[in-house]
Design an enzyme around this catalytic site. Structure first.
Site, PDB file in Angstrom:
ATOM      1  CG  ASP A 131      15.618   8.630  79.634  1.00 25.47           C
ATOM      2  OD1 ASP A 131      16.230   7.639  79.207  1.00 25.47           O
ATOM      3  OD2 ASP A 131      14.870   9.339  78.923  1.00 25.47           O
ATOM      4  CD  GLU A 148      20.182   7.272  78.600  1.00 25.75           C
ATOM      5  OE1 GLU A 148      20.137   6.268  77.868  1.00 25.75           O
ATOM      6  OE2 GLU A 148      19.208   8.040  78.782  1.00 25.75           O
TER       7      GLU A 148
END
Length: 673
Positions: free
Chosen positions: A330, A366
């Site tokens: 993330d 990401e």
């Protein structure tokens, strides 16, 4: 002063005589371990650790064993304006805790200044000393061109009728036969579990009667959330084994960019209380405030050697003790920030690829955060796949009917060489929808977000979703509108499954899940996000399964090398041809025509027997007849149902994608020989 340390086993280690507790802090003056009774409610003893060098505090305690419950307390300067937060009244969870005895619950007393909030032990879970077996080493069970199925663990099974009630909302639900059968039906290569480490609700949620259903707010990095894994990592390990037995890999979505300690008004739970200045990046203005490259209040200092080792140890932990196949990171640019700036060859990113345990795992970035120069799509080093939001946006805009996008669509179908062309293969993870943003069904039902239920007056979430509503905002009983929406969803899915690179589908999108236009449903732990297994669209689900079969049967769709439009050595036909609906090669004028919405991608190696695969895209609002080029010895058939048309013409209805494959004829001469 923070200090470098030599490699020492941190955490609570069981040996023959007891337990050795070890924790690192470069700024603490004293550290104690608090030992709790079997219930975890009463502090039975408090023992001071000894500084052993390099910032490590350690103590061996005889007579203790597996199952012991403990926490740390640290003493030192308390000057938040300078970055010091030491307060021995704050019970701190071990950064290396392998298990905790209860979930985290936000309480404002956890954020009280020193001397005002009292002992926080009654408000905190305790770490549980755990011995873990090692899983036999095996190569990762996933192809970089496979189908990733993104799973929000809790909301996935809360309403699943074939999952026993006591397992609903847990990791173990994924090991149930009905769930595995569903994944196999869809041709899932790997499930990507949204965060399963222990999380705490953001401090504004309890007052709104909401709770975080996604898990992107961890405290430490190894201990699993007891609500998802009541038996700790054993639940994950056994679920991984069950999925592996079905040929399905497991990827963990992990959050190393921030923690639930948030900004200077947040709770003190672990890292802040042990060494705030080492574990977090602070503002350069000397105010003691946090750098906020994450938008969550703090940013983990991934360039600090001790933090880097903690992250690597966490990754090794999940490989060695659960057997997972890979990781999705993330807000991954935070992991590559050195001195606040992203560096593609940052020590942590390099160490992941070079590590003997982690190096062969699937690594997915990401590639954006909210910090300076935080959008890094295409900027991660080889060895990392990347979520491709350019794919998402271009594909949505094409099917919305935006002009001048046929070239962009072809580029996305072919692996996004404009983004990843620095190498020989694509590293794209293609998706049309993900957990954050609108669901696939909502993309064609809602022109704008509807986040009122989140309690922020619809100010949260992205305003631009490149979505459309087919004439009515939200639900409609008009059969024509329903048919148009069903058609558009199928077009988006067909485009996804025809794309080169890894593809990702979020759980429930295969059967039409809706969040009623909410594009930021992280705090909706209720029926808005709980998948409705009894009301799913079975026709759509079957369509997705057929797309998966088609993708598996086409070797060209399992390749990662960029398409060149030329024939490989020893081959007569090029790897790809781009044609108009009339069967002619696309010209420069065709590519630059802003009103062109039709295209054919003709792929070599479209079948196992050497036939080609034609992907016919009709993004226009009128039906069309597509002409495919004939080839001696082959005939064209519908790739989805095997039907053979008359000649080489295929009718493709408006706003639709059709597939045709070449089938070798038994008697190509046609003369009876």
């Amino acid at each position: 002063m923070t200090q470098r340390r030599t490699k020492t086993t941190l955490g609570a280690t069981v040996d023959d005589g007891g337990i050795r507790f070890s924790v690192w802090s470069g700024d603490a003056e004293r550290i104690w371990v608090s030992i709790f009774d079997a219930s975890g409610d009463r502090e039975a003893d408090r023992l001071e650790l000894v500084q052993t060098g390099g910032g490590v505090f350690s103590l061996s305690v005889p007579g203790l064993g597996e199952g012991t419950r403990y926490g740390y307390r640290a003493e030192g300067r308390y000057a938040p304006g300078e970055g010091f937060w030491f307060d021995p009244d704050k019970l701190l969870v071990d950064p290396y805790a392998l298990r905790i005895d209860r979930p985290y619950r936000y309480d404002q007393r956890l954020a009280a200044p020193r001397g005002e909030g009292g002992d926080t032990a009654p408000l905190m879970p305790t770490a549980v000393v755990t011995r873990l077996p090692t899983v036999a080493a095996a190569p990762p069970l996933f192809s970089p061109a496979g189908l990733i199925y993104e799973v929000p663990v809790r909301t996935f099974s809360m309403r699943h009728p074939d999952v026993p009630e006591h397992l609903r909302g847990t990791i173990r639900a994924l090991a149930e036969p009905a769930v595995i059968a569903h994944l196999v039906k869809l041709g899932v290569s790997a499930v990507e579990l949204m965060p399963v480490t222990a999380t705490m609700d953001e401090r504004h949620l309890p007052a709104l009667g909401l709770s975080n259903a996604w898990g992107y707010n961890p405290v430490t990095f190894m201990a699993l959330d007891p609500r998802l894994a009541p038996n700790g990592i054993a639940d994950l390990r056994e679920t991984v084994a069950a999925l592996h037995a079905a040929g399905i890999g497991v990827i963990l979505d992990l959050v190393f960019n921030h923690t639930a300690e948030s900004d200077e008004f947040g709770p003190t739970l672990s890292l802040r209380g042990l060494d705030n200045r080492a574990y977090y990046r602070l503002s350069s203005d000397g105010s003691g405030r946090y750098a906020n490259d994450t938008g969550t209040g703090n940013t983990v200092a991934c360039d600090h050697p001790v933090v880097r080792e903690l992250i690597l140890d966490s990754l090794r932990h999940f490989v060695l003790h659960a057997g997972v196949d890979g990781f999705r990171f993330d807000l991954a640019p935070v992991l590559g920030r050195v001195g606040g700036e992203f560096v593609a060859d940052a020590p942590l990113l390099r160490a992941m690829r070079d590590d003997p345990v982690i190096g062969d795992r699937i690594l997915i970035a990401e590639p954006w955060d909210v910090g300076h120069n935080g959008y890094r799509l295409g900027g991660f080093p080889d060895g990392f796949l990347e979520w491709n939001d350019r794919y998402r946006d271009d594909v949505r805009r094409f099917w919305r009917g935006d002009r001048a996008l046929v070239g962009a669509l072809a580029t996305r179908l072919a692996g996004s060489s404009d983004i990843f062309g620095g190498g020989r293969r694509t590293r794209s993870v293609n998706f049309a929808a993900a957990h954050d943003g609108m669901t696939l069904a909502d993309i064609v039902r809602y022109e704008r977000k509807h986040n009122e239920a989140n309690g922020e007056h619809n100010h949260d979430g992205h305003n631009e979703n490149f979505s459309w509503n087919n004439g009515v905002e939200g639900e409609s009983r008009d059969p024509e509108i329903a048919a148009e929406r069903a058609r558009d969803v199928r077009a988006l899915l067909s485009t996804l499954f025809a794309s080169r690179g890894a593809i990702m589908l979020t759980a429930g999108d295969e059967f039409g899940r809706s969040q009623r236009g909410n594009n930021n449903a992280y705090a909706q732990d209720n029926e808005l996000t709980w998948l409705d297994w009894t009301g799913r669209d079975l026709e759509l689900e079957t369509f997705v399964a057929r797309l998966a079969e088609l993708r598996r049967a086409a070797p060209a769709l399992g390749e990662l090398a960029f398409l060149t439009g030329t024939a490989a050595a020893g081959r007569e036909i090029p790897d790809v041809e781009w044609l108009t609906e009339d069967g002619r090669p696309m010209t420069e004028a065709n590519w630059n025509d802003p009103d062109r919405h039709r295209l054919v991608m003709l792929l070599a190696d479209g079948t196992a027997t050497g036939g080609r695969l034609a992907v016919m895209v009709n993004g226009a609002r009128r039906d069309a007849s597509f002409l495919l080029p004939a080839r001696w010895g082959f005939t064209w058939v519908d790739a989805m149902d095997g039907a053979e048309p008359a000649g080489t013409r295929f009718p493709v209805s408006a706003r639709n994608v059709c597939f045709a494959r070449e089938r070798a004829t038994e008697n190509p001469a046609g003369d009876g020989r």
